[in-house]
Design a protein around this motif. Structure first.
Motif, PDB file in Angstrom:
ATOM      1  N   THR A   3      22.143  14.928 -26.647  1.00  0.00           N
ATOM      2  CA  THR A   3      20.876  14.208 -26.652  1.00  0.00           C
ATOM      3  C   THR A   3      20.317  14.215 -25.232  1.00  0.00           C
ATOM      4  OG1 THR A   3      21.831  12.037 -26.139  1.00  0.00           O
ATOM      5  CG2 THR A   3      21.758  12.704 -28.465  1.00  0.00           C
ATOM      6  N   GLU A   4      19.030  14.078 -25.129  1.00  0.00           N
ATOM      7  CA  GLU A   4      18.398  14.061 -23.804  1.00  0.00           C
ATOM      8  C   GLU A   4      18.910  12.892 -22.977  1.00  0.00           C
ATOM      9  OE1 GLU A   4      13.909  13.822 -21.890  1.00  0.00           O
ATOM     10  OE2 GLU A   4      14.195  14.710 -23.882  1.00  0.00           O
ATOM     11  N   ALA A   5      19.143  11.757 -23.616  1.00  0.00           N
ATOM     12  CA  ALA A   5      19.649  10.580 -22.900  1.00  0.00           C
ATOM     13  C   ALA A   5      21.033  10.853 -22.323  1.00  0.00           C
ATOM     14  CB  ALA A   5      19.679   9.374 -23.833  1.00  0.00           C
ATOM     15  N   GLU A   6      21.883  11.522 -23.086  1.00  0.00           N
ATOM     16  CA  GLU A   6      23.221  11.853 -22.589  1.00  0.00           C
ATOM     17  C   GLU A   6      23.150  12.786 -21.389  1.00  0.00           C
ATOM     18  OE1 GLU A   6      25.964  11.664 -26.646  1.00  0.00           O
ATOM     19  OE2 GLU A   6      24.827  13.491 -26.173  1.00  0.00           O
ATOM     20  N   ILE A   7      22.294  13.795 -21.468  1.00  0.00           N
ATOM     21  CA  ILE A   7      22.181  14.755 -20.370  1.00  0.00           C
ATOM     22  C   ILE A   7      21.671  14.066 -19.109  1.00  0.00           C
ATOM     23  CG2 ILE A   7      20.985  16.833 -19.584  1.00  0.00           C
ATOM     24  CD1 ILE A   7      21.054  17.747 -22.549  1.00  0.00           C
ATOM     25  N   ARG A   8      20.714  13.171 -19.261  1.00  0.00           N
ATOM     26  CA  ARG A   8      20.211  12.447 -18.088  1.00  0.00           C
ATOM     27  C   ARG A   8      21.315  11.604 -17.454  1.00  0.00           C
ATOM     28  NH1 ARG A   8      14.796  12.792 -17.501  1.00  0.00           N
ATOM     29  NH2 ARG A   8      13.597  13.495 -19.326  1.00  0.00           N
ATOM     30  N   GLN A   9      22.119  10.977 -18.280  1.00  0.00           N
ATOM     31  CA  GLN A   9      23.215  10.148 -17.763  1.00  0.00           C
ATOM     32  C   GLN A   9      24.248  11.002 -17.041  1.00  0.00           C
ATOM     33  OE1 GLN A   9      25.010   7.656 -20.739  1.00  0.00           O
ATOM     34  NE2 GLN A   9      26.628   6.924 -19.377  1.00  0.00           N
ATOM     35  N   ILE A  10      24.568  12.157 -17.609  1.00  0.00           N
ATOM     36  CA  ILE A  10      25.550  13.047 -16.970  1.00  0.00           C
ATOM     37  C   ILE A  10      25.009  13.581 -15.654  1.00  0.00           C
ATOM     38  CG2 ILE A  10      26.734  15.268 -17.206  1.00  0.00           C
ATOM     39  CD1 ILE A  10      26.905  14.664 -20.239  1.00  0.00           C
ATOM     40  N   ALA A  11      23.749  13.961 -15.636  1.00  0.00           N
ATOM     41  CA  ALA A  11      23.153  14.500 -14.413  1.00  0.00           C
ATOM     42  C   ALA A  11      23.175  13.476 -13.282  1.00  0.00           C
ATOM     43  CB  ALA A  11      21.729  14.963 -14.689  1.00  0.00           C
ATOM     44  N   GLN A  12      23.131  12.193 -13.625  1.00  0.00           N
ATOM     45  CA  GLN A  12      23.150  11.137 -12.610  1.00  0.00           C
ATOM     46  C   GLN A  12      24.554  10.834 -12.095  1.00  0.00           C
ATOM     47  OE1 GLN A  12      21.225   7.862 -14.594  1.00  0.00           O
ATOM     48  NE2 GLN A  12      19.252   8.929 -14.726  1.00  0.00           N
ATOM     49  N   ASN A  13      25.584  11.371 -12.759  1.00  0.00           N
ATOM     50  CA  ASN A  13      26.964  11.095 -12.350  1.00  0.00           C
ATOM     51  C   ASN A  13      27.257  11.789 -11.025  1.00  0.00           C
ATOM     52  OD1 ASN A  13      29.876  11.235 -12.091  1.00  0.00           O
ATOM     53  ND2 ASN A  13      30.013  10.701 -14.248  1.00  0.00           N
ATOM     54  N   PRO A  14      27.634  11.055  -9.981  1.00  0.00           N
ATOM     55  CA  PRO A  14      27.882  11.693  -8.670  1.00  0.00           C
ATOM     56  C   PRO A  14      29.078  12.629  -8.662  1.00  0.00           C
ATOM     57  CG  PRO A  14      28.559   9.391  -8.645  1.00  0.00           C
ATOM     58  CD  PRO A  14      27.833   9.605  -9.939  1.00  0.00           C
ATOM     59  N   GLY A  15      29.938  12.513  -9.683  1.00  0.00           N
ATOM     60  CA  GLY A  15      31.102  13.394  -9.746  1.00  0.00           C
ATOM     61  C   GLY A  15      30.833  14.727 -10.401  1.00  0.00           C
ATOM     62  N   VAL A  16      29.603  14.944 -10.883  1.00  0.00           N
ATOM     63  CA  VAL A  16      29.252  16.202 -11.542  1.00  0.00           C
ATOM     64  C   VAL A  16      28.301  16.969 -10.631  1.00  0.00           C
ATOM     65  CG1 VAL A  16      28.205  17.255 -13.577  1.00  0.00           C
ATOM     66  CG2 VAL A  16      29.545  15.149 -13.808  1.00  0.00           C
ATOM     67  N   LEU A  17      28.699  18.186 -10.259  1.00  0.00           N
ATOM     68  CA  LEU A  17      27.930  18.975  -9.297  1.00  0.00           C
ATOM     69  C   LEU A  17      26.667  19.573  -9.895  1.00  0.00           C
ATOM     70  CD1 LEU A  17      30.510  21.124  -7.295  1.00  0.00           C
ATOM     71  CD2 LEU A  17      29.030  19.329  -6.423  1.00  0.00           C
ATOM     72  N   LYS A  18      26.787  20.149 -11.079  1.00  0.00           N
ATOM     73  CA  LYS A  18      25.671  20.859 -11.697  1.00  0.00           C
ATOM     74  C   LYS A  18      25.902  20.936 -13.194  1.00  0.00           C
ATOM     75  CE  LYS A  18      26.850  24.357  -9.052  1.00  0.00           C
ATOM     76  NZ  LYS A  18      26.913  25.669  -8.346  1.00  0.00           N
ATOM     77  N   GLY A  19      24.907  21.420 -13.907  1.00  0.00           N
ATOM     78  CA  GLY A  19      25.032  21.568 -15.349  1.00  0.00           C
ATOM     79  C   GLY A  19      24.809  23.004 -15.765  1.00  0.00           C
ATOM     80  N   GLU A  20      25.508  23.394 -16.819  1.00  0.00           N
ATOM     81  CA  GLU A  20      25.259  24.701 -17.411  1.00  0.00           C
ATOM     82  C   GLU A  20      24.462  24.493 -18.691  1.00  0.00           C
ATOM     83  OE1 GLU A  20      27.996  28.437 -17.968  1.00  0.00           O
ATOM     84  OE2 GLU A  20      28.041  27.263 -19.823  1.00  0.00           O
ATOM     85  N   ILE A  21      23.227  24.967 -18.696  1.00  0.00           N
ATOM     86  CA  ILE A  21      22.363  24.842 -19.863  1.00  0.00           C
ATOM     87  C   ILE A  21      22.696  25.975 -20.826  1.00  0.00           C
ATOM     88  CG2 ILE A  21      19.990  24.830 -20.701  1.00  0.00           C
ATOM     89  CD1 ILE A  21      19.138  23.867 -17.917  1.00  0.00           C
ATOM     90  N   SER A  22      23.171  25.625 -22.003  1.00  0.00           N
ATOM     91  CA  SER A  22      23.519  26.607 -23.028  1.00  0.00           C
ATOM     92  C   SER A  22      22.473  26.577 -24.130  1.00  0.00           C
ATOM     93  CB  SER A  22      24.899  26.299 -23.628  1.00  0.00           C
ATOM     94  OG  SER A  22      25.886  26.280 -22.621  1.00  0.00           O
ATOM     95  N   ILE A  23      22.081  27.749 -24.576  1.00  0.00           N
ATOM     96  CA  ILE A  23      21.132  27.831 -25.666  1.00  0.00           C
ATOM     97  C   ILE A  23      21.351  29.142 -26.405  1.00  0.00           C
ATOM     98  CG2 ILE A  23      19.321  28.877 -24.240  1.00  0.00           C
ATOM     99  CD1 ILE A  23      17.289  27.215 -25.908  1.00  0.00           C
TER     100      ILE A  23
END
Length: 880
Positions: free
Chosen positions: A40-60
Motif C-alpha cells: 500500500t502507498e501508506a506502507e511504502i511511505r512509512q518504510i521510506a521514512q525508516n532511518p535504517g532503510v537506505l533505499k527502495g527497489e521499485i518492482s513492477i
C-alpha cells in the motif's frame, strides 16, 4: 562467560545505535524490495521514512508499463520515486517479465508480437509419444520436420482435401476446468492451403461432453507462413472438456511444441516466462528499455537498474515449480530446450544479452544481476552461477543473490553464493547484494536465524547490501537490530568467530498471522561458528539453574556436539587461530575436542579436557596451528570441530570462539612482480604443472602471492590449483595452496601466507587443471606473478602490566630490539584466554624478530627466561 561476547544483546544495540547515519553516499546497509503488487502507498511511505532503510527497489511487472505496441504507463514508478525522493533516498528499478502469474507480459503484447510463453501446462514436442503428454493425434503423422531449435519431430498434415479436419486433441489424462481461461500456443508452418482465395485457419475448439456445448476461437494463417499461434479460449460451466486443434482450408502443414496453459493473474499460479531466446521477445524488450531510458536514464533519483528481461522476479530462475513435481519440471525444461536452451546458450544469448541491453540504455547507472540459476533438479547450477557472476563482474555489473538465511551456505552442496560473494569481496565496485529467503521475525523454514546471526552471516561474506521483507522492516524486535547491522556492514573485519549456544527468544509485536507464536525461539547466536545437528547428534538446549547460563548439552542418547566453521574465512587465511571453549566444570570425567584438518581432510584429536567438578564455567584454549588452512573453494566441508563426551558423562557447552588474524584484510606492499601480458600458459592435462622460481631479497616474511588466471574454456566447468613454496636456507616449505573453481578469465588467484620464515626465494606452481586453463605469462613467456609482504607501522606506545606482560590492541607480526643487542635467544609468549601460554614460532634478522601475524591481546617477551621490553612492535594495518 567469554568476555568478547556481549552478555546482553540489548546493551550491544544501545552501544552501536549512535553510529546509525544513513544519509551519506556509498554507504552499505538495508534495502526494501517491493512485494509487487502487495504494497500500500501508506506502507511504502512509512518504510521510506525508516532511518535504517537506505533505499527502495521499485518492482513492477512490465505489462503494467508496456501495455501494447503504442502505450506506456509510468505513473506507478513516478509516484514511488517521488515517495523516496522526499526522504532524500534513491531507488532501484526492477521490471519483471515473470512474476507470479501467467500474464506478467501484457496479453495484448503477446498477441501483437506473438510472444511464446513457457509455463506449466499440457505440453508436447512430439519427440516422444504425445500420448504420454496427454494428447491424441486424430489426423496427420509424426514427421521429421522440426520447427524449433532442438528436436527432430513435429505433427505433419500432408495433401489434405477436407475443408475442416481435426488434427490433435487432449486425451483422458488432461482435465480442463470449467469457467477457466486457457492460453493455447504452438509453432506452425503452412506448406499449402486448399482454396487459395479463401482464408485458412486453425480453429481451437473446446467441447464439453456434459453440455454438448462447443466454444471456438480461430486464428487466420497465410499460405507459406511460419510462426507462433497464440490464442486465448475460455470454458463455460460444463465438464469433461476436450480441446481440439482443427485445420480449416489447410492442405499441408506442420505443428510443434503445443502447450495449453490455464491462465492466471493471481499469485502463485502457473508462472509463465517469455521465450527469452526469441527475437520477437528481445525486440519488444529492447523497445521497452529504450522507452524506460528516455524516462529514467538521467533521473538522479534512480540509483540502479536491476538487470531485467530474464527469469522469475529478477532471478535467473527459469523453473517456476516450487513444489518440485518431477513431471512439471521436465515439461518446463523440455520447453526451454526446444527453444535453444543449453547452459552456454543461456549465458551467452540471454544473460549476456540482458546485461548489454541494460548497460546500453542506462550507461551511467549501476546495474545489478541476480545470479540465482535454475533450481529444482537442474544440473550444473554451479557452472551457471559462477560463469554468470564472472561475466557480470567483468562488465562492471554488481551481483545479487536471493535466499539468504543463517543456513545459507549449507543449502547448496557447492555453496556457490557464499564463495562467489567472497571471491569478489575485495572489489570496491561492483557491489554485492543479498536478499533474505523469508521473514526473520517468523524464522521461515526454521532457517532464517536470530537477527544477529543472520546479519553476521551477511557481513562475513563481504556483502554491501541486504534486501529485507516488509514484515521484518515493520517488526520492532527485528528493527531494533538495524543499528547493529549498520555497525558491522560498513567495514566488516572479523578477527573473532563465535557462537553463543542456547535458545534465544524473540517476541513478535506485529503479528500478521494469527497462527504465529507470540515468541519465536532461535537456536544460538553466532558468527562464523555454527552449531548444527544431524539425525544422530541432536543436542539439548538448556539453562544452568544456578548461573542462568545458556548452552547445549550432550545426553546418553547423543555424545557429540558438531560445529561448522565458515569455509570462506578459512579459505581467506587465518593466522594463528586459537579455539576457546567455555564449558561447565561438573563431574570428573573427560571430554575430547576433535578438529578436522582442512589441509588433509583428516580428523585429529586436538585436546582431552579433564574436568575437576568445580561447578563453575571454565575456559579451555587450544591453538590450532594451520589446521584451518582450507584450500578448496567450491563445497561445504563439516564438521570442523567436534566435542565428544566419551559417553562417561554429559557435557554442557555454553560458548566457543576462534581468535585469529584475517590475512586477506591487511595492507600489503608489493616486493616482487613480473607483469602479465596477453600471452597464456595452458596446462596440457590434469597431470601437467607450470612452475616458476623467484629469488627474493626481502628482510621480512612473505604475506601473499598472486597469479593471473587464464580460462579459455568458457563452455565447460574448469578448475585449477595453485601452490606457494618458500625456500629458506635450502629448505622448501609449502605455505599456501588454493583451488580456483570455475573462475573468470584474468581474475587474480590469491595465495595468503601466515609464516615467520624470511625466504631466500619462492616457487609458485599451477597444477591439476581441468579444461583449457592456466595462467598468463610475462614478456619472457614465464608465469607472471605478484609477491607481497605486510605493510608495517612501528608502535612503541605499549601498555605494560605489573608482571611485565604487555597489552597490544592491534595486529602485529614483529618486534624490534635495541640495535646494539647481540643476544639472540628471545621467545615471544602469547597469554591465551584460559591463561595458558603459547610459544610463538619466530625468525630473527638483525635486531628484529618476525612471526606469523598475531591478534590483539596480552604477550610477554623473554630473553634467557627473563622478561624484557621491546623497543617497538611491527604493527599491521587493516585495509578497511
Amino acid at each position: 562467560m567469554l568476555k568478547f561476547i556481549p552478555t546482553s544483546l540489548s546493551i550491544l544495540v544501545f552501544f552501536v545505535s549512535a553510529s546509525l547515519n544513513l544519509n551519506g553516499e556509498n554507504r552499505n546497509g538495508i534495502i526494501y524490495f517491493y512485494g509487487y503488487p502487495f504494497n500500500t502507498e501508506a506502507e511504502i511511505r512509512q518504510i521510506a521514512q525508516n532511518p535504517g532503510v537506505l533505499k527502495g527497489e521499485i518492482s513492477i511487472e512490465w505489462k503494467d508499463v508496456f501495455i501494447d505496441r503504442n502505450q506506456f504507463d509510468w505513473t506507478y514508478i513516478d509516484k514511488n520515486i517521488e515517495i523516496w525522493r522526499k526522504q532524500n533516498k534513491k531507488v532501484i528499478l526492477r521490471f519483471m517479465t515473470a512474476n507470479n502469474s501467467t500474464y506478467c507480459t501484457s496479453p495484448k503484447l503477446i498477441n501483437d508480437e506473438r510472444i511464446r510463453l513457457i509455463s506449466e501446462g499440457f505440453f508436447t514436442d512430439f519427440e516422444n509419444d504425445p500420448k504420454n503428454d496427454g494428447y491424441e493425434i486424430v489426423n496427420g503423422i509424426i514427421g521429421m520436420q522440426n520447427l524449433s531449435e532442438a528436436g527432430f519431430k513435429s505433427l505433419e498434415l500432408n495433401d489434405n482435401k477436407s475443408a475442416k479436419l481435426n488434427l490433435i486433441k487432449t486425451g483422458h489424462g488432461v482435465k480442463l476446468s470449467p469457467n477457466a481461461s486457457y492460453l493455447v500456443q504452438f509453432d506452425f508452418k503452412i506448406a499449402d492451403i486448399i482454396r487459395k482465395r479463401k482464408d485458412a485457419k486453425f480453429n481451437i475448439i473446446l467441447h464439453s461432453s456434459s453440455t454438448d456445448n462447443t466454444i471456438v476461437e480461430s486464428f487466420t494463417v497465410k499460405n507459406g507462413e511460419s510462426g507462433l499461434l497464440t490464442k486465448e479460449i475460455a470454458s463455460d460451466s460444463g465438464t469433461d472438456f476436450k480441446l481440439i486443434v482443427e485445420a480449416e482450408n489447410i492442405a499441408s502443414c506442420a505443428l510443434d511444441n503445443i502447450n495449453i496453459i490455464q491462465s492466471s493473474d493471481s499469485r502463485g499460479r502457473r508462472v509463465a516466462f517469455p521465450n527469452y531466446f526469441s527475437q520477437t521477445f528481445k525486440s519488444a524488450y529492447e523497445r521497452f528499455m529504450k522507452e524506460a531510458a528516455i524516462k529514467y536514464a538521467d533521473n538522479p533519483n534512480v540509483d540502479a537498474i536491476n538487470i531485467n528481461g530474464i527469469g522469475r522476479w529478477e532471478e535467473m530462475l527459469l523453473n517456476a515449480n516450487e513444489e518440485g513435481v518431477f513431471d512439471v519440471q521436465q515439461s518446463i525444461y523440455r520447453q526451454w530446450r526446444a527453444y535453444g536452451y543449453t547452459d552456454v546458450n543461456y549465458l551467452k544469448k540471454v544473460v549476456g544479452w540482458s546485461i548489454d541491453i541494460s548497460k546500453k540504455y542506462f550507461p551511467v547507472k549501476e546495474h545489478i544481476l541476480q545470479i540465482s540459476p535454475m533450481n529444482n533438479g537442474y544440473e550444473n547450477e554451479d557452472f551457471i552461477y559462477r560463469r554468470a557472476a564472472a561475466m557480470a563482474i567483468a562488465k562492471g555489473v554488481s551481483i545479487k543473490q536471493n535466499g539468504m538465511s543463517e543456513k545459507y551456505d549449507t543449502w547448496a552442496p557447492t555453496s556457490d553464493p557464499a564463495y562467489v560473494m567472497n571471491r569478489y569481496r575485495h572489489l570496491t565496485i561492483p557491489y554485492r547484494y543479498y536478499e533474505t529467503a523469508g521473514q526473520i521475525f517468523r524464522n521461515t523454514l526454521k532457517a532464517m536465524g536470530h537477527p544477529v546471526s543472520l546479519f553476521n552471516r551477511v557481513a562475513i561474506d563481504g556483502v554491501n547490501y541486504l534486501y529485507l521483507y516488509k514484515a521484518d522492516i515493520f517488526e520492532p524486535n527485528v528493527q531494533k537490530y538495524f543499528p547493529y547491522f549498520d555497525s558491522i556492514i560498513q567495514n566488516p573485519l572479523f578477527s573473532k568467530l563465535y557462537t553463543r549456544l542456547g535458545e534465544f527468544p524473540l517476541a513478535n509485536q506485529k503479528k500478521q498471522n494469527p497462527n504465529l507464536l507470540d515468541t519465536i525461539m532461535y537456536h544460538n547466536n553466532w558468527l562464523g561458528i555454527r552449531q548444527y545437528e544431524d539425525n544422530e547428534t541432536n543436542v539439548d538446549y538448556v539453562v544452568h539453574e544456578k548461573s542462568n547460563q545458556k548452552g547445549v548439552k550432550t545426553s546418553k542418547f547423543n555424545s557429540k556436539i558438531l560445529f561448522d566453521v565458515d569455509d570462506r574465512v578459512m579459505y581467506n587465511g587465518m593466522s594463528n587461530p586459537v579455539l576457546t571453549i567455555e564449558y561447565l566444570d561438573e563431574g570428573t570425567d573427560f571430554f575430547n575436542v576433535y578438529i578436522l584438518d582442512r589441509r588433509t581432510n583428516m580428523i585429529r584429536k586436538a585436546e582431552e579436557v579433564k574436568k575437576s567438578n568445580s561447578g563453575r564455567f571454565l575456559l579451555k584454549s587450544i591453538p590450532l596451528g594451520n589446521s584451518f588452512d582450507a584450500y578448496d573453494n567450491h563445497r561445504e566441508v563439516r564438521p570442523e570441530i567436534v566435542i565428544d563426551d566419551n559417553k562417561d558423562g554429559c557435557e554442557f557447552i555454553s560458548s566457543m570462539e576462534i581468535d585469529f588474524v584475517p590475512l586477506n584484510q591487511l595492507q600489503m606492499e608489493l616486493v616482487a612482480e613480473c607483469k602479465s601480458t596477453g600471452k597464456s600458459l595452458i596446462l596440457k592435462d590434469s597431470a601437467d604443472v607450470i612452475r616458476r622460481a623467484v629469488p627474493l631479497s626481502v628482510s621480512k616474511p612473505v604475506a601473499r602471492a598472486e597469479v593471473s588466471f587464464c580460462d579459455q574454456d568458457f563452455d565447460h566447468k574448469t578448475d585449477i590449483y595453485t601452490s606457494l613454496h618458500l625456500v629458506h636456507q635450502g629448505k622448501s616449505v609449502e605455505v599456501s595452496r588454493k583451488q580456483y573453481y570455475i573462475g573468470g578469465d584474468k581474475e587474480l588467484i590469491p595465495m595468503p601466507v601466515a609464516t615467520c620464515l624470511i625466504a631466500d626465494s619462492v616457487c609458485i606452481s599451477v597444477f591439476r587443471g581441468k579444461g583449457k586453463v592456466g595462467v598468463y605469462a610475462d614478456t619472457k613467456g614465464e608465469m607472471a606473478y605478484k609477491i607481497y609482504c605486510f605493510k608495517n607501522s612501528k608502535n612503541s606506545d605499549l601498555a605494560y602490566r605489573s608482571d611485565g606482560c604487555f597489552e597490544i590492541m592491534d595486529f602485529f607480526n614483529g618486534i624490534e630490539f635495541p640495535s646494539n643487542n647481540e643476544a639472540r635467544n628471545y621467545v615471544l609468549i602469547k597469554i591465551l584466554p584460559d591463561q595458558s601460554e603459547q610459544i610463538i614460532e619466530s625468525s630473527l634478522l638483525e635486531n628484529y624478530m618476525y612471526f606469523q601475524p598475531q591478534s590483539k591481546g596480552c604477550y610477554k617477551l623473554l630473553q634467557n627466561t627473563k622478561i624484557v621490553k621491546p623497543v617497538s612492535v611491527m604493527g599491521l594495518l587493516s585495509d578497511r
